[in-house]
Design an enzyme around this catalytic site. Sequence first.
Site, PDB file in Angstrom:
ATOM      1  N   GLY A  59       0.833  -1.200   0.000  1.00  0.00           N
ATOM      2  CA  GLY A  59       0.000   0.000   0.000  1.00  0.00           C
ATOM      3  C   GLY A  59       0.860   1.238   0.000  1.00  0.00           C
ATOM      4  N   CYS A  86       5.122  -6.236   1.685  1.00  0.00           N
ATOM      5  CA  CYS A  86       5.502  -4.821   1.730  1.00  0.00           C
ATOM      6  C   CYS A  86       4.750  -4.098   2.863  1.00  0.00           C
ATOM      7  CB  CYS A  86       5.284  -4.182   0.367  1.00  0.00           C
ATOM      8  SG  CYS A  86       6.215  -2.660   0.179  1.00  0.00           S
ATOM      9  N   TYR A  87       3.832  -3.180   2.548  1.00  0.00           N
ATOM     10  CA  TYR A  87       3.096  -2.519   3.634  1.00  0.00           C
ATOM     11  C   TYR A  87       2.428  -3.556   4.531  1.00  0.00           C
ATOM     12  CZ  TYR A  87      -0.120   0.535   6.119  1.00  0.00           C
ATOM     13  OH  TYR A  87      -0.806   1.208   7.113  1.00  0.00           O
ATOM     14  N   HIS A 175       8.011  -7.731  -3.467  1.00  0.00           N
ATOM     15  CA  HIS A 175       6.749  -8.119  -4.126  1.00  0.00           C
ATOM     16  C   HIS A 175       6.905  -9.440  -4.877  1.00  0.00           C
ATOM     17  CE1 HIS A 175       4.455  -4.449  -3.351  1.00  0.00           C
ATOM     18  NE2 HIS A 175       5.642  -3.857  -3.374  1.00  0.00           N
ATOM     19  N   GLU A 177       4.542 -11.017  -6.282  1.00  0.00           N
ATOM     20  CA  GLU A 177       3.510 -11.120  -7.328  1.00  0.00           C
ATOM     21  C   GLU A 177       3.951 -10.580  -8.676  1.00  0.00           C
ATOM     22  OE1 GLU A 177       3.588  -9.139  -4.733  1.00  0.00           O
ATOM     23  OE2 GLU A 177       2.573  -7.228  -5.036  1.00  0.00           O
ATOM     24  N   VAL A 232     -15.018  -9.806 -26.011  1.00  0.00           N
ATOM     25  CA  VAL A 232     -14.690 -11.052 -25.312  1.00  0.00           C
ATOM     26  C   VAL A 232     -15.744 -11.410 -24.251  1.00  0.00           C
ATOM     27  CG1 VAL A 232     -12.980 -12.179 -23.824  1.00  0.00           C
ATOM     28  CG2 VAL A 232     -12.235 -10.579 -25.583  1.00  0.00           C
ATOM     29  N   ASP A 233     -16.102 -10.432 -23.407  1.00  0.00           N
ATOM     30  CA  ASP A 233     -16.936 -10.765 -22.255  1.00  0.00           C
ATOM     31  C   ASP A 233     -18.324 -11.255 -22.669  1.00  0.00           C
ATOM     32  OD1 ASP A 233     -14.734  -9.879 -20.911  1.00  0.00           O
ATOM     33  OD2 ASP A 233     -15.553  -7.917 -20.421  1.00  0.00           O
ATOM     34  N   LYS A 375     -10.032 -11.206 -16.445  1.00  0.00           N
ATOM     35  CA  LYS A 375     -10.063 -11.312 -17.911  1.00  0.00           C
ATOM     36  C   LYS A 375      -9.332 -12.561 -18.417  1.00  0.00           C
ATOM     37  CE  LYS A 375     -11.286  -8.700 -21.525  1.00  0.00           C
ATOM     38  NZ  LYS A 375     -12.515  -7.893 -21.570  1.00  0.00           N
TER      39      LYS A 375
END
Length: 519
Positions: A59, A86-87, A175, A177, A232-233, A375
């Site tokens: 954050g 992190c945060y 991080h 991710e 797409v959706d 997505k």
Amino acid sequence: MAKNILADKILIIDFGSQYTQLIARRVRELGVYCEIYHHKSSIKSIKDFDPKGIILSGGPETVKHKGSPKVPDQLFNLGIPVLGICYGMQSIAKQLGGKVELADRREFGHANLKIKNQASGLFKKIKTKKINVWMSHGDHVSKLPKGFKSCGVTSNSPIAALYHPTKKIFGLQFHPEVTHTPQGKQILKNFVRDISDCKGLWNSRNIITKAVEEIKQEVGDQEVLLGLSGGVDSAVVAALLSEAIGDQLTCIFVDNGLLRLNEGDQVMDTFKDGFGIKVKRANAGNQFLKDLKGKKDPERKRKAIGKTFIDVFLKEAKKNKKIKWLAQGTIYPDVIESAGTKNGTAHVIKSHHNVGGLPSYLNLPVIEPLKDLFKDEVRKIGLELGLPKEILFRHPFPGPGLGVRILGEIKKPYIKTLQFADDIFISELIKEGYYDKVSQAFAVFLPVRSVGVVGDSRRYEYVINLRAVETIDFMTAKSAKLPHSFLEKVSNRIINEIPEVSRVTYDVSSKPPATIEWE
Ligand code: XMP
């Protein structure tokens, strides 16, 4: 009966990091369902979600400020594994009695992490002692909370990773991710699959089975209406509903005459002929043109297109009195972004200008079978349902279509010229292998005449601009550095094959300050 693919879940608590959605996508990629909750969520809502592991995101704040975001203290006593990033790690340290300080040297970007010991379990299966990690912080933990140990150091922080030997509470200053931390996926896997003991049941087949069961349960034998756009959706919603309820589904495809070359026919081929879905194509190009006549201002054009879309859609929809539900292609990021992850329970309807307000006009309950999916998951289930790659991996296309790519007043011949030019550009990008490397590419029609020479005579014809951008989130973007020789080839083809064009330009502006579309 579908396996209970939601038995093992991870909860992500959001402290406002730009990477929170990325953490969620990584967890899902590991085959585990997760949701994002706001950090102000009550301990009751957290317990009710019943997660097997909790991840606290990064954050922008600093824990040293009074009133800085924190999670309920009881969260650390639930016996559920917690990983702070992190945060999130700083918050753990502070809430449990450690100390956080401004680092002597702020660390942003790559850093080398030395793994101090393997006891935490976070670094299992990582063979090297040092790994490359991505840092993005100003604060660091300077004193461990009681009972905690450091398990990773960098040249700037002696506590770049921490854990409690028995409580299953962990923290990472970096991080895991982001792809800049190459071993990040393994670290998250260790936390999610091993430490939190989640089975990997969240995969395309199981997601479809679950969605099909839920749709059947929700709508029973009633009829459902879906607006098909070619995007797409809505394509994946159509395929999913078709699998779940077959011919209880009716689609309306409003062809506004502002689509890409042959796009309308492709939509019909795929859904009507390919999937055997009842699709009503409303050929309304002339009505759109009529309503756009004389309008030059971009906002007026957008409004006219939006209004005509609703008129045409409603006229078609009202013909079918048996319809009891309206299906929409809302996806999880739409829900998160519109609701600000408020308590994780918020639920909103996709309300952008493409289909704005349809539910309220139709007064029908809404069914949104993709509302929990990202997505990339939507694309994966689309593939599993047999949708063509050309639809699933096509660049985004704005709701008002070529209406925002023809500057000034829209006229039929301009649309034709633009469709041909765009088709040449896109097919060359595909042929030369650039299409999947850029995020979005298209042609723009400029209604100004510029001089050219054909044979012995001068001709004054229109200008086509080409735009190709690279972006992750479409909020900022860079012009793609396509080779000059490639652009020259596209330009030659456009000018030679389309007599109405005498000049081709390439847009090198970044967003901001320019936008992606020209309007
Ligand atoms: P801009 O031009 O704002 O575009 O940089 C950012 C992204 O949004 C797309 N876009 C739209 N998408 N309906 C949509 O569904 C719209 O009205 C619309 N306008 C812009 C644009 O193509 C780009 O990907």
